[in-house]
Design a protein around this motif. Sequence first.
Motif, mmCIF file in Angstrom:
data_model
loop_
_atom_site.group_PDB
_atom_site.id
_atom_site.type_symbol
_atom_site.label_atom_id
_atom_site.label_comp_id
_atom_site.label_asym_id
_atom_site.label_seq_id
_atom_site.Cartn_x
_atom_site.Cartn_y
_atom_site.Cartn_z
ATOM 1 N N TYR A 1 0.621 -1.227 -0.202
ATOM 2 C CA TYR A 1 0.389 0.102 0.732
ATOM 3 C C TYR A 1 0.867 1.420 0.264
ATOM 4 O O TYR A 1 0.285 2.531 -0.269
ATOM 5 N N ILE A 2 2.204 1.124 0.090
ATOM 6 C CA ILE A 2 2.767 2.684 0.130
ATOM 7 C C ILE A 2 4.274 2.348 -0.891
ATOM 8 O O ILE A 2 4.085 3.181 -2.021
ATOM 9 N N GLN A 3 4.770 1.375 -1.176
ATOM 10 C CA GLN A 3 6.132 1.694 -1.526
ATOM 11 C C GLN A 3 5.810 0.982 -2.995
ATOM 12 O O GLN A 3 6.308 1.870 -3.998
ATOM 13 N N LEU A 4 5.147 -0.380 -3.876
ATOM 14 C CA LEU A 4 4.469 -0.540 -4.890
ATOM 15 C C LEU A 4 3.415 0.533 -5.301
ATOM 16 O O LEU A 4 3.546 1.163 -6.743
ATOM 17 N N PRO A 5 2.605 1.470 -4.855
ATOM 18 C CA PRO A 5 2.000 2.312 -5.778
ATOM 19 C C PRO A 5 2.811 3.584 -5.771
ATOM 20 O O PRO A 5 2.913 4.065 -6.821
ATOM 21 N N LYS A 6 3.915 4.267 -5.071
ATOM 22 C CA LYS A 6 5.029 4.560 -5.604
ATOM 23 C C LYS A 6 5.831 4.717 -6.077
ATOM 24 O O LYS A 6 6.557 5.391 -7.288
ATOM 25 N N MET A 7 5.513 3.244 -6.777
ATOM 26 C CA MET A 7 7.306 2.913 -7.378
ATOM 27 C C MET A 7 6.183 2.633 -9.247
ATOM 28 O O MET A 7 6.621 2.342 -9.861
ATOM 29 N N ASN A 8 4.867 2.916 -9.361
ATOM 30 C CA ASN A 8 3.920 2.340 -9.952
ATOM 31 C C ASN A 8 4.585 2.813 -11.537
ATOM 32 O O ASN A 8 4.638 2.444 -12.429
ATOM 33 N N ARG A 9 4.859 4.169 -11.529
ATOM 34 C CA ARG A 9 5.444 5.155 -12.157
ATOM 35 C C ARG A 9 6.623 4.833 -13.437
ATOM 36 O O ARG A 9 6.771 4.153 -14.587
ATOM 37 N N VAL A 10 7.664 4.257 -12.134
ATOM 38 C CA VAL A 10 9.020 4.048 -12.892
ATOM 39 C C VAL A 10 9.340 3.053 -12.852
ATOM 40 O O VAL A 10 9.789 2.257 -14.121
ATOM 41 N N LEU A 11 8.110 1.768 -12.379
ATOM 42 C CA LEU A 11 8.284 0.381 -12.899
ATOM 43 C C LEU A 11 6.987 0.176 -14.564
ATOM 44 O O LEU A 11 8.453 -0.784 -14.739
ATOM 45 N N LEU A 12 6.529 1.021 -14.551
ATOM 46 C CA LEU A 12 6.465 1.371 -15.490
ATOM 47 C C LEU A 12 6.544 1.363 -17.196
ATOM 48 O O LEU A 12 6.982 0.623 -18.115
ATOM 49 N N ILE A 13 7.778 2.028 -16.062
ATOM 50 C CA ILE A 13 9.044 3.040 -16.970
ATOM 51 C C ILE A 13 9.898 1.832 -17.471
ATOM 52 O O ILE A 13 10.038 0.950 -18.684
ATOM 53 N N ALA A 14 10.192 0.862 -16.475
ATOM 54 C CA ALA A 14 10.974 -0.098 -16.196
ATOM 55 C C ALA A 14 10.884 -0.892 -17.420
ATOM 56 O O ALA A 14 11.171 -1.521 -18.236
ATOM 57 N N ILE A 15 8.818 -1.424 -17.688
ATOM 58 C CA ILE A 15 9.215 -2.653 -18.202
ATOM 59 C C ILE A 15 8.924 -2.527 -19.548
ATOM 60 O O ILE A 15 8.661 -3.581 -20.529
ATOM 61 N N LEU A 16 8.422 -0.752 -19.432
ATOM 62 C CA LEU A 16 7.694 -0.670 -21.005
ATOM 63 C C LEU A 16 9.364 -0.800 -21.820
ATOM 64 O O LEU A 16 9.419 -0.730 -22.536
ATOM 65 N N LEU A 17 10.669 -0.213 -20.926
ATOM 66 C CA LEU A 17 12.123 0.044 -21.357
ATOM 67 C C LEU A 17 12.291 -1.495 -21.885
ATOM 68 O O LEU A 17 13.347 -2.069 -23.039
ATOM 69 N N ARG A 18 12.341 -2.830 -21.090
ATOM 70 C CA ARG A 18 12.660 -3.898 -20.769
ATOM 71 C C ARG A 18 11.785 -4.892 -21.914
ATOM 72 O O ARG A 18 12.463 -5.453 -23.107
ATOM 73 N N PHE A 19 10.745 -4.493 -22.326
ATOM 74 C CA PHE A 19 9.563 -5.178 -23.303
ATOM 75 C C PHE A 19 10.204 -4.671 -24.656
ATOM 76 O O PHE A 19 10.532 -5.546 -25.208
ATOM 77 N N MET A 20 10.211 -3.391 -24.838
ATOM 78 C CA MET A 20 10.986 -2.922 -26.656
ATOM 79 C C MET A 20 12.118 -3.538 -25.931
ATOM 80 O O MET A 20 12.448 -4.077 -27.640
ATOM 81 N N ASP A 21 13.272 -3.471 -25.465
ATOM 82 C CA ASP A 21 14.085 -3.783 -26.123
ATOM 83 C C ASP A 21 14.455 -5.302 -26.286
ATOM 84 O O ASP A 21 15.977 -5.761 -27.653
ATOM 85 N N SER A 22 13.521 -5.490 -25.008
ATOM 86 C CA SER A 22 14.218 -7.851 -25.294
ATOM 87 C C SER A 22 12.988 -7.748 -26.632
ATOM 88 O O SER A 22 13.195 -9.300 -27.223
ATOM 89 N N PHE A 23 12.436 -7.117 -26.767
ATOM 90 C CA PHE A 23 11.501 -7.984 -28.133
ATOM 91 C C PHE A 23 12.605 -7.845 -29.240
ATOM 92 O O PHE A 23 12.470 -7.998 -30.366
ATOM 93 N N MET A 24 13.516 -6.535 -29.758
ATOM 94 C CA MET A 24 14.117 -5.919 -30.250
ATOM 95 C C MET A 24 15.457 -6.497 -30.418
ATOM 96 O O MET A 24 16.593 -6.511 -30.762
#
Lengths: 93, 289
Positions: free
Chosen positions: B199-222
């Motif tokens: 309820y504290i750490q995960l909600p505060k991390m969600n923006r950066v985590l989404l960036i991390a997931i996006l970057l890792r997905f794009m990069d691994s897909f290419m």
Amino acid sequence: MELSWMAWTWPTAIFFITIALLLTSMGVWEYFAPGGHPRVGLLGIETTRGDRLFLSLLGSGFINLAWLGLFGPSLWWALALSVVYAVGVFRWV
Amino acid sequence: MNRTWNNKAWFMVLPVLALVAFSAVIPLMTVVNYSVQDTFGNNVFFWVGTEWFEEVLHSDRFWAAMGRNLAFSAIILAIEVPLGIFIALNMPRKGWGVPVCLVLMALPLLIPFNVVGTIWQVFGRIDIGLLGRGLYILGVDYNYVRDPVDAWVTIILMDVWHWTSLVVLLSYAGLVSIPDAYYQAARIDGASRWAVFRYIQLPKMNRVLLIAILLRFMDSFMIYTEPFVVTGGGPGNTTTFLSIDLVKLAIGEFNLGEAAAMSIIYFLVILAMSWVFYTVMTNYGTEKR
């Protein structure tokens, strides 16, 4: 300017000219009838007119690819379906 | 929605537009032109219409590479994201340990892709590699050159080693931005460690985590360089991802028309997925405001 390395053909040139004209007409539309501000539509996300054009073009690409894979190379029906899809996107998304 | 929309600002992006035109748009147009023609070199082209697209769409080889790519991205995301969060949660927040951990975490990210591939290619060799030789001595039948599972394990381990740090650094940045007051409130309420995370750490991390997931997905897909250096797409075609297959098709077989059609389909898939991730990221933020 030597452009033979780009291997232009008339159909591909018409394709890109159409996209360029679409982008220009979106600009003209926005200039004369502003209304491109974000709104929330069917998908529950904020979209501007530009987003809707992007979704229309991207979706049309997939519609044409799917048609090509499933029904073969006559893509006129796929084009018609893409237009219907684009109208739908601009109206409701 | 009362945002100010100043469309004159768009003129500011003209220089970038010019750069992108020459680095991306004009080459992409050329790829589209190639995709509807056949060539045997010497700038001589023959119109073939949509035949290359049909060939790619009906090619088992293309769908197999696509499947491998999706599986690879799913596996590395499933490992790197939880592992990255776990490491970030356990990193020190103050003292001398902070710079040490940050530098250690940043190190793999600074190594060029082909060097990472070479490191793991040598590391896994059963004659001289520390990993390969060590496993051989322990009696494990490990050989990434011969065994598809071993090849996949090696490539996944390599990617986890190379890129988990990115998730760690982004998650850590999200964690250190949480004010102490939140933790104090949680302590007063007697919140469990899990509740603090959920309820504290995960909600505060969600923006950066989404960036991390996006970057890792794009990069691994290419992904191209690392598996190309380690396995070259083998054994057989078991680690041939889309980009490796594309290069084989374009440069190895000089099949430029089909490679162009494949590039366009590949591009559309990446564009669609990027849009989905981007939309999720931006809309997730606005809901919380």
